[in-house]
Design an enzyme around this catalytic site. Structure first.
Site, short mmCIF file in Angstrom:
data_model
loop_
_atom_site.label_atom_id
_atom_site.label_comp_id
_atom_site.label_asym_id
_atom_site.label_seq_id
_atom_site.Cartn_x
_atom_site.Cartn_y
_atom_site.Cartn_z
N GLU B 36 5.37 5.56 3.68
CA GLU B 36 6.24 6.53 4.32
C GLU B 36 5.46 7.79 4.72
O GLU B 36 4.56 8.21 4.00
CB GLU B 36 7.39 6.91 3.36
N GLU B 67 12.33 0.92 1.16
CA GLU B 67 11.35 0.38 0.21
C GLU B 67 11.43 -1.14 0.06
O GLU B 67 10.41 -1.81 -0.04
CB GLU B 67 11.49 1.06 -1.16
N PHE B 93 10.92 5.06 -7.52
CA PHE B 93 11.62 4.40 -6.41
C PHE B 93 11.61 2.88 -6.54
O PHE B 93 12.20 2.18 -5.73
CB PHE B 93 11.01 4.79 -5.06
N HIS B 136 11.49 11.75 -10.39
CA HIS B 136 10.16 11.81 -9.78
C HIS B 136 9.07 12.04 -10.83
O HIS B 136 7.99 12.53 -10.49
CB HIS B 136 10.07 12.92 -8.73
#
Lengths: 326, 334
Positions: B36, B67, B93, B136
């Protein structure tokens, strides 16, 4: 669409008839082998949908790619996987296509471009766009076909893959085998649109709906979509309306549908349809058809004998093939 | 041990990994990279900066935020002759693409009776310490170590990062390459300019010692080394073992070290349950129990999601202080 049907050669018709009948006879035998417990596990039969796999694959080159579903025997046979290896795989024998490690839901033969039946609904679409990306990068001219059922229409992988394939103009054909059910649930209860081809417009690609019980129509539509992919014009969504005569899996009581519905679809049987056409055109006689059937039945019998006589894997083979190197 | 040669230069952790990748791309045209924001930023943290200019658009591919789609495309491309490097920005993710890693990439070779190769490398950021909060900051490498069929690399230094990415690109199995984001720019080291490879499954003894073995991964290797320096002043000699890859894992190096020291602390930033700390502890309990002079100790993150506030995150993460305390406690049982 009928007006544009290109006359197909007799040889191609005979080949398609033979492939469809091979799938039918193979699976009828698998049904028996499963019922008599020589084949274990989860078995999903493709009977009734043969025209889709055969209509598509009869237009593919040997090195083109397909990704398949948990209902994958038909795609394997149509792409050229040997019956002996397939039956041995279903038996769990070491001579199986996958050495007995995959079984019905994971038969694959990468050398034939068969990138695997797949136990996860919708998982084959990203793999197909990857194969198409690989082909495009290598400038090999290969096309990838992703087979999936209407049940996969609502997986994220369908939408993500359609978008990426269109964005990158990948040589791929998305083939929705619309058999009317996602497992036990009728399409009207699981998909927001009546006509799945509408979804193609969201991704700026052609959406083509075709009678999936008519192998000539499927083959015609497939030829156009594959040619479009091969010349670099990007993907197509083909929706083939079809029906599975058997349950979702062997053992499914099918209480979610009426017997009459199944019987009605059987009147449109893809094998009888092509046989009827060929008979009317004088390109096959009843005798020739019977001989074809007999030779296919012998081939299936041979596959069963091969599977039955083959050795089981040695228990320590469980440890092999996890990694290429460690 | 780090090598320094005449042709070495000082690089950050990220620069070293990027250099290894770029050198392999020069050598092997079947390597493509996908991720990305590759076009706009050169990927997250600019890991592919300059790659498009250097290797061309067809090898450096900008993906939508899909994804499952692009990671699955990486698997499909790997199965059909390419060697894709797919960047899964943050390991967190994986929740949106788990199937393509766990059920497809990891299993295809096995399910197909060995008749497939999936030379796929997935790079991904792990770890806390930057207030990136619960979605994250996770490590999660133990999730992938749990799944047979995927190799897992958890480097801690620039030298190891470069040598291990090169190895990842020269073998034919799917690899998860976990990079601790805190190390990306905070750790520097001398790295040979030439390409070189470090074999998987070979631990590195980052510091030799005789009283207690500390096994660390990624950032906790550095924390363990800091703790070792403090403990040295107290007369406690610490050996720091860095497995570098957790699949395959160098069991023998860990057992050898515990045999020498008689004591083990495993320091892991991942969650405490079913993680590498419990895994390595179980290894030693099973195969090295007789070497132990004291109970094994684990220093891990706490059993909560990763918190945001710096104060809470500090309380959550393994720290030098907690490692020092664990070492003092274990050595006190003489």
């Amino acid at each position: 669409m009928s007006g544009s049907i290109v006359l197909q050669s007799r040889e191609k018709q005979v080949a398609m008839l033979r492939k469809m009948l091979t799938i039918r006879r193979f699976e009828e035998r698998v049904k028996k082998e499963f019922a008599e417990t020589r084949v274990k596990g989860f078995v999903h039969l493709y009977i009734g949908e043969e025209a889709v796999a055969v209509g598509l694959c009869s237009n593919l080159q040997k090195d083109d790619y397909v990704t398949s579903t948990h209902r994958g025997h038909g795609h394997c046979i149509a792409k050229g996987v040997e019956l002996r290896g397939m039956m041995a795989e279903l038996y769990g024998k070491r001579t199986g296509t996958c050495k007995g490690k995959g079984g019905s839901m994971h038969i694959a033969d990468v050398e034939l471009g068969m990138l695997g039946a797949n136990g996860i609904v919708g998982a084959g679409l990203p793999l197909a766009i990857g194969a198409a990306l690989s082909s495009k990068y290598r400038k090999s001219g290969q096309v990838a076909v992703a087979f999936f059922s209407d049940g996969a229409l609502n997986q994220g992988t369908f939408h993500e893959s359609m978008n990426i394939a269109s964005l990158w103009k990948l040589p791929v054909v998305f083939v929705c085998e619309n058999n009317g059910f996602g497992e036990a649930t009728p399409i009207r209860f699981h998909t927001s649109v009546k006509d799945p081809t509408i979804r193609a417009s969201s991704y700026d690609m052609p959406g083509v709906r075709v009678d999936g019980m008519d192998v000539m129509a499927v083959s015609q539509a497939a030829a156009e979509a594959i040619a479009r992919a091969r010349r670099g014009d990007g993907p197509t969504l083909l929706v083939c309306d079809t029906y599975r005569y058997m349950g979702h899996f062997e053992g499914d009581e099918q209480k979610y549908r009426k017997k009459e519905e199944t019987e009605e679809w059987k009147l449109k049987d893809p094998i009888l349809k092509l046989k009827g056409l060929m008979t009317r055109e004088g390109s096959i006689s009843e005798k020739e058809y019977s001989e074809m059937d007999a030779s296919i039945l012998a081939e299936v019998e041979d596959a069963v004998t091969f599977a039955d006589k083959s050795a089981w894997p040695a228990p320590n083979e469980v440890l092999e093939d996890v990694y290429t190197s460690i | 041990m780090q090598k320094t040669e005449a042709t070495s230069k000082n690089l950050t952790f990220l620069q070293a990994i990027t250099e290894g990748l770029a050198q392999e791309m020069e050598r092997d045209k079947s390597i493509i990279v996908m991720g990305e924001d590759v076009r706009a930023w050169g990927g997250v943290f600019a890991r592919f900066k300059g790659f498009r200019e250097r290797f061309g658009d067809d090898r450096v591919i900008d993906t939508p935020i899909s994804e499952s789609g692009f990671l699955g495309a990486g698997v499909g491309a790997a199965a059909t002759g390419l060697r894709p490097v797919v960047d899964l920005m943050f390991v967190d993710f994986f929740g949106v693409t788990g199937d393509q890693i766990i059920n497809q990439a990891a299993k295809m070779k096995y399910m197909f009776g060995g008749k497939a190769k999936i030379p796929l490398v997935i790079t991904t950021l792990i770890g806390g310490g930057v207030s990136a909060a619960a979605q994250h900051s996770q490590c999660l490498y133990s999730v992938f170590a749990h799944i047979p069929g995927i190799k897992c690399v958890v480097p801690s230094t620039p030298y190891d990062g470069k040598g291990l990415i090169v190895t990842a690109l020269r073998q034919d199995d799917p690899v998860m390459f976990f990079e601790h984001k805190f190390l990306h720019s905070s750790v520097e080291g001398m790295v040979p300019s030439e390409s070189y490879s470090i074999p998987f499954g070979v631990a590195d003894i980052k510091r030799e010692g005789s009283d207690v073995t500390i096994v660390g991964l990624a950032r906790t290797v550095h924390q363990s080394l800091e703790a070792a320096a403090i403990l040295e002043k107290e007369g406690i000699s610490v050996e720091v073992v860095d497995p570098r890859t957790i699949v395959p894992i160098d069991e023998q190096a860990i057992l050898n070290s515990v045999k020498k020291t008689g004591r083990l602390i495993v320091v892991d930033e991942d969650y405490p349950r079913c993680g590498m700390a419990t895994d390595i502890s179980a290894l030693v309990a099973e195969k090295g129990f007789n070497y132990l002079d004291a109970p094994i100790r684990m220093v891990t993150s706490l059993n909560t999601p990763v918190p945001f506030s710096p104060v809470l995150e500090e309380a959550y993460l393994p720290s030098v202080e907690r490692i020092v305390q664990a070492a003092r406690a274990t050595v006190s049982r003489r």
